[in-house]
Scaffold this motif. Structure first.
Motif, PDB file in Angstrom:
ATOM      1  N   SER A   1       0.836  -1.211   0.000  1.00  0.00           N
ATOM      2  CA  SER A   1       0.000   0.000   0.000  1.00  0.00           C
ATOM      3  C   SER A   1       0.864   1.251   0.000  1.00  0.00           C
ATOM      4  O   SER A   1       0.584   2.223  -0.701  1.00  0.00           O
ATOM      5  N   SER A   2       1.929   1.238   0.811  1.00  0.00           N
ATOM      6  CA  SER A   2       2.827   2.385   0.875  1.00  0.00           C
ATOM      7  C   SER A   2       3.494   2.627  -0.463  1.00  0.00           C
ATOM      8  O   SER A   2       3.665   3.769  -0.907  1.00  0.00           O
ATOM      9  N   PHE A   3       3.853   1.537  -1.138  1.00  0.00           N
ATOM     10  CA  PHE A   3       4.503   1.664  -2.442  1.00  0.00           C
ATOM     11  C   PHE A   3       3.553   2.280  -3.465  1.00  0.00           C
ATOM     12  O   PHE A   3       3.909   3.162  -4.240  1.00  0.00           O
ATOM     13  N   VAL A   4       2.283   1.798  -3.422  1.00  0.00           N
ATOM     14  CA  VAL A   4       1.289   2.309  -4.368  1.00  0.00           C
ATOM     15  C   VAL A   4       1.025   3.796  -4.132  1.00  0.00           C
ATOM     16  O   VAL A   4       0.957   4.604  -5.043  1.00  0.00           O
ATOM     17  N   ILE A   5       0.914   4.188  -2.812  1.00  0.00           N
ATOM     18  CA  ILE A   5       0.675   5.583  -2.474  1.00  0.00           C
ATOM     19  C   ILE A   5       1.848   6.450  -2.917  1.00  0.00           C
ATOM     20  O   ILE A   5       1.685   7.539  -3.464  1.00  0.00           O
ATOM     21  N   ALA A   6       3.065   5.918  -2.663  1.00  0.00           N
ATOM     22  CA  ALA A   6       4.256   6.663  -3.069  1.00  0.00           C
ATOM     23  C   ALA A   6       4.296   6.858  -4.574  1.00  0.00           C
ATOM     24  O   ALA A   6       4.695   7.903  -5.071  1.00  0.00           O
ATOM     25  N   GLN A   7       3.847   5.825  -5.307  1.00  0.00           N
ATOM     26  CA  GLN A   7       3.849   5.936  -6.752  1.00  0.00           C
ATOM     27  C   GLN A   7       2.846   6.982  -7.241  1.00  0.00           C
ATOM     28  O   GLN A   7       3.015   7.574  -8.288  1.00  0.00           O
ATOM     29  N   ASP A   8       1.771   7.192  -6.454  1.00  0.00           N
ATOM     30  CA  ASP A   8       0.731   8.122  -6.859  1.00  0.00           C
ATOM     31  C   ASP A   8       1.151   9.579  -6.691  1.00  0.00           C
ATOM     32  O   ASP A   8       0.476  10.466  -7.214  1.00  0.00           O
ATOM     33  N   ILE A   9       2.201   9.872  -5.903  1.00  0.00           N
ATOM     34  CA  ILE A   9       2.647  11.253  -5.700  1.00  0.00           C
ATOM     35  C   ILE A   9       3.412  11.722  -6.932  1.00  0.00           C
ATOM     36  O   ILE A   9       4.448  11.169  -7.292  1.00  0.00           O
ATOM     37  N   GLN A  10       2.844  12.729  -7.577  1.00  0.00           N
ATOM     38  CA  GLN A  10       3.470  13.272  -8.776  1.00  0.00           C
ATOM     39  C   GLN A  10       4.357  14.460  -8.397  1.00  0.00           C
ATOM     40  O   GLN A  10       4.245  15.011  -7.305  1.00  0.00           O
ATOM     41  N   GLU A  11       5.212  14.877  -9.321  1.00  0.00           N
ATOM     42  CA  GLU A  11       6.098  16.012  -9.066  1.00  0.00           C
ATOM     43  C   GLU A  11       6.106  16.929 -10.277  1.00  0.00           C
ATOM     44  O   GLU A  11       6.280  16.478 -11.411  1.00  0.00           O
ATOM     45  N   LEU A  12       5.868  18.204 -10.006  1.00  0.00           N
ATOM     46  CA  LEU A  12       5.935  19.224 -11.043  1.00  0.00           C
ATOM     47  C   LEU A  12       7.003  20.245 -10.667  1.00  0.00           C
ATOM     48  O   LEU A  12       6.939  20.843  -9.593  1.00  0.00           O
ATOM     49  N   LYS A  13       7.964  20.449 -11.546  1.00  0.00           N
ATOM     50  CA  LYS A  13       8.990  21.466 -11.310  1.00  0.00           C
ATOM     51  C   LYS A  13       8.566  22.756 -12.001  1.00  0.00           C
ATOM     52  O   LYS A  13       8.274  22.769 -13.197  1.00  0.00           O
TER      53      LYS A  13
END
Length: 629
Positions: A15-27
Motif C-alpha cells: 500500500s505504501s509503495f502504491v501511495i508513493a507511486q501516486d505522488i506526482q512532481e511538477l517542477k
C-alpha cells in the motif's frame, strides 16, 4: 498468528509503495514579481499559475535563492486544492562549475608555473655569472705587471660582458613578472568561475492534493539574506539666503544569486532581524569605588578593512551601526569608512557565506576578520489561502506623500546613480518608498545609489562656534517641519557654495521641532580666543589664594553677506563652599548658572568684526590645590 502478521506487513508495504507511486512532481520555474527591501534582508514574492493534476502532487519551485529564511516562507493558493505541507531544500546539481573550463584553466596555470620555474632558474644562473665576474674583476696579481694594452683589452671585455649580463638580468626579471601576472589573472578567473557557479539553488516543495484537474494560482513569499539598503543624502546649500536642497538616496545591494528582472520594488525602513522585545531597566546601585557607565561617544568615524580567515579582502561586505539605519559596504579592496552618530558605538558586519560579527567601535581603525559559515535549512510552516502573510501586512497603508517625477524605465545596473519615480507611504511603525516603475537589479557585490526624491526646504542659517574647543565656525541649517519628510539617520555629503565640504551625519533621532544640519566649516568666518596675560594673575590674600583669568574672543566676518552667529564658552561652577567664583566681565553673554555655559548670539555685517571679553576670579584656601584653565 505469525502468518497473519506477515500478511499485514506485506499489505502495508504494498500500500505504501502504491501511495508513493501516486505522488506526482511538477517542477515550476517562476518569476520574481515584487520585492520589499528591508534595511537588512528582502522579502521576495513570486506568482505562478499551475495546471494541477488530480491526486497528490509535489509542486517544486526551482532556481530560487539558496539564502531563504525557512521560517519566513508563506504560501497562498487560489483554487480547489488542499496544501498538505511546505518544505525547503537545496539542489547541488544546478549551477555547478563548468568542469571543462575549470580543467582548461588548471592546465594553463600548470604550464605557466613550469615556465616560471625555468625562468627563475635562468635568472639565478645569470646572477651567479655576475657575482663571478665581479669577484674576479682584479686582473693582476701583486707580482705581475700589467701593460696598457692588456688593461684596455681587459677593461673592454669586462664592460661588454657586464653590460650583456645586466641586460639579460633585466629581461629575465621582466619575463618572470609577466608570468606571475598571467598566473594571477588565470587564478582569479578560476576563482571567479567557482564563485559564480558553485552555489546550490534553493527549492521550495509544496505538497498539495486536488480532487480534479484544475488551474491554481500560487503566491509564494519569503525572506532572503544578502540584500538590503541604507539611506544617504546629498545636502546642498548655494548660499545662506537660499533654501537647502536634500537629495534622498537609497543605497541598495543584493547578492541572493538570483537576478531581479523588471520587478516592483519597495524600500522599507523596517528591519525584520531586529528584536521587537521592549527593553527594561535594571536596578541602579551606587557605592564607593563604583564607576558608572560612560555613555558618551568615543569617536566620530571608524574605518578599516574586512577580510576572511586567509587574509583575503571581502568586497561587498556590509557594515552598519547597530540600532540605526547608518551603513556602508566595503569596496573592492575590502576597505570601509563609516561615521558614528552620538551614543552609538557598535558595528555589525556581515557577508555572504560568513558568520556575522558585532564589534565595539572603540578606536578609529578597526580591521575585521569573518569566518565562513554553513547555513542550515529545515522544514517550514505554511498557511492556507485565508491566512495573513507578510505581504498582506505590508499592504495595510495610509495615505502618504505622492511625489511624481517624469522618468523613463531604467535598469539599476546601467548606472550607479538613478532617479526614479516613487510613492512614499507611512505605515504604523515603518516608512516605505515604492518605486513606481519596474526595474532590474543584478545579483552581484555592487551597491547602487537610487535617487528617490530631491527636497528643497526653507532653512534658517546660523554659524556656531565653541572657540575653547575648536576655533572653526560651523554653519548650521535649521529646518522646521522636517518630520513630514520621513528622513532616516544616515551619512550625508555636504556641498556649500558649489564646493564639496565633506561628510556629516543626518541625525534625526535626537532632533526636536527643528532639525539641525551641519554644513561644515566655513573659513570665511574667523574666530580667535586669546588669553589676556595682563589681566591674568595669582596672589595670596590672607588665608585665600586668588586666581584671575581673562580671555578675549574676536569674531570677523569675511563673507559678502550678513551672518547670524552663536558663540559658546564657559565659566567654572563651584560645588564646594570653600571655592568662590566671582564674575568680572561677560560682555553681555547669557549665562546658565547651573552649568556655567555662556552664550553670545548676534548678527555681524560683511567685513565687520566683534569682540567679547570673559573675565572671572576664583578664590580658594591657599592650602589646597586647584587646577584652573
Amino acid at each position: 498468528m505469525k502468518t497473519k502478521f506477515s500478511f499485514l506487513t506485506l499489505l502495508f508495504i504494498v500500500s505504501s509503495f502504491v501511495i508513493a507511486q501516486d505522488i506526482q512532481e511538477l517542477k515550476i520555474d517562476s518569476k520574481v514579481n515584487d520585492v520589499t527591501v528591508f534595511l537588512d534582508g528582502a522579502q521576495v514574492t513570486r506568482k505562478k499559475t499551475v495546471d494541477v493534476p488530480t491526486g497528490i502532487t509535489n509542486i517544486v519551485f526551482v532556481n530560487l535563492s539558496p539564502y531563504i529564511d525557512s521560517k519566513s516562507i508563506q504560501v497562498k493558493v487560489k483554487g480547489k486544492v488542499m496544501v498538505q505541507s511546505v518544505s525547503q531544500q537545496r539542489n547541488y546539481m544546478n549551477n555547478q562549475p563548468d568542469l571543462a573550463e575549470a580543467e582548461k584553466l588548471h592546465a594553463e596555470i600548470f604550464e605557466l608555473r613550469k615556465q616560471l620555474k625555468l625562468a627563475q632558474t635562468y635568472l639565478t644562473i645569470t646572477r651567479k655569472e655576475l657575482d663571478f665576474l665581479n669577484d674576479n674583476r682584479i686582473i693582476s696579481g701583486r707580482n705581475n705587471e700589467l701593460s696598457i694594452t692588456n688593461l684596455k683589452e681587459t677593461s673592454a671585455f669586462y664592460g661588454e660582458r657586464l653590460k650583456a649580463l645586466k641586460l639579460k638580468e633585466i629581461k629575465q626579471e621582466d619575463d618572470i613578472n609577466q608570468l606571475e601576472k598571467k598566473i594571477q589573472q588565470l587564478e582569479n578567473q578560476r576563482n571567479q568561475l567557482s564563485d559564480n557557479r558553485g552555489f546550490p539553488t534553493g527549492e521550495i516543495v509544496i505538497k498539495i492534493e486536488s480532487k480534479t484537474n484544475s488551474k491554481s494560482e500560487f503566491e509564494l513569499s519569503y525572506l532572503v539574506t544578502n540584500a538590503g539598503w541604507f539611506p544617504s543624502y546629498d545636502i546642498r546649500a548655494k548660499n545662506i539666503s537660499e533654501p537647502v536642497e536634500i537629495l534622498y538616496k537609497a543605497n541598495v545591494h543584493q547578492d541572493t544569486k538570483v537576478d531581479w528582472e523588471n520587478v516592483k520594488i519597495r524600500f522599507s525602513s523596517s528591519d525584520p532581524n531586529v528584536s521587537g522585545v521592549m527593553p527594561s531597566l535594571n536596578p541602579y546601585y551606587i557605592s564607593y569605588n563604583y564607576r558608572p557607565s560612560n555613555y558618551g561617544r568615543i569617536i566620530s568615524e571608524v574605518s578599516g578593512f574586512i577580510y576572511d580567515n586567509k587574509g583575503e579582502p571581502l568586497p561587498g561586505a556590509s557594515v552598519s551601526v547597530e540600532g540605526t539605519t547608518i551603513g556602508t559596504v566595503a569596496d573592492i579592496n575590502g576597505h570601509y569608512s563609516l561615521m558614528l552618530p552620538a551614543g552609538s558605538n557598535r558595528l555589525k558586519i556581515s557577508f555572504i557565506g560568513y558568520s556575522s560579527k558585532t564589534v565595539d567601535a572603540n578606536q578609529p581603525l578597526i580591521n575585521i576578520a569573518l569566518n565562513e559559515s554553513a547555513q542550515e535549512l529545515g522544514e517550514v510552516s505554511f498557511r492556507d489561502v485565508e491566512a495573513t502573510s507578510i505581504s498582506d501586512a505590508l499592504q495595510g497603508r495610509i495615505a502618504g506623500l505622492d511625489i511624481s517625477r517624469s522618468r523613463n524605465k531604467k535598469n539599476i545596473a546601467d548606472k550607479e546613480s538613478i532617479a526614479v519615480p516613487f510613492v512614499q507611504t507611512e505605515n504604523q511603525t515603518t516608512v516605505e518608498f515604492e518605486i513606481s516603475v519596474p526595474y532590474s537589479l543584478k545579483s552581484d557585490k555592487k551597491t547602487y545609489a537610487v535617487e528617490m526624491v530631491d527636497y528643497s526646504l526653507p532653512a534658517n542659517y546660523q554659524y556656531f562656534c565653541i572657540p575653547k574647543v575648536d576655533k572653526d565656525a560651523f554653519l548650521l541649517a535649521n529646518i522646521t517641519d522636517w518630520s513630514k519628510y520621513n528622513f532616516l539617520e544616515g551619512e550625508a555629503n555636504i556641498f556649500f557654495e558649489e564646493t564639496y565640504i565633506g561628510k556629516t551625519i543626518l541625525d534625526v533621532r535626537n532632533a526636536g521641532d527643528t532639525l539641525q544640519v551641519s554644513l561644515g566649516r566655513d573659513k570665511n568666518v574667523v574666530v580667535q580666543r586669546e588669553l589676556l596675560k595682563d589681566k591674568t594673575s595669582r596672589q595670596f590674600i590672607g588665608t585665600k589664594k586668588e586666581v584671575s583669568r581673562a580671555w578675549e574672543i574676536n569674531v570677523k566676518n569675511n563673507k559678502s553677506q550678513k551672518i547670524s552667529m552663536v558663540i559658546l564658552d564657559q565659566v567654572p561652577v563651584s560645588k564646594n563652599e570653600e571655592i568662590e567664583i566671582e564674575i568680572k566681565d561677560l560682555s553681555g553673554a547669557k549665562m546658565n548658572n547651573d552649568t556655567g555655559e555662556l552664550k553670545w548670539e548676534f548678527e555681524l555685517n560683511p567685513a565687520k568684526e566683534k569682540t567679547f571679553n570673559l573675565n572671572y576670579l576664583v578664590k580658594y584656601p591657599k592650602s589646597r590645590t586647584l587646577y584652573i584653565e
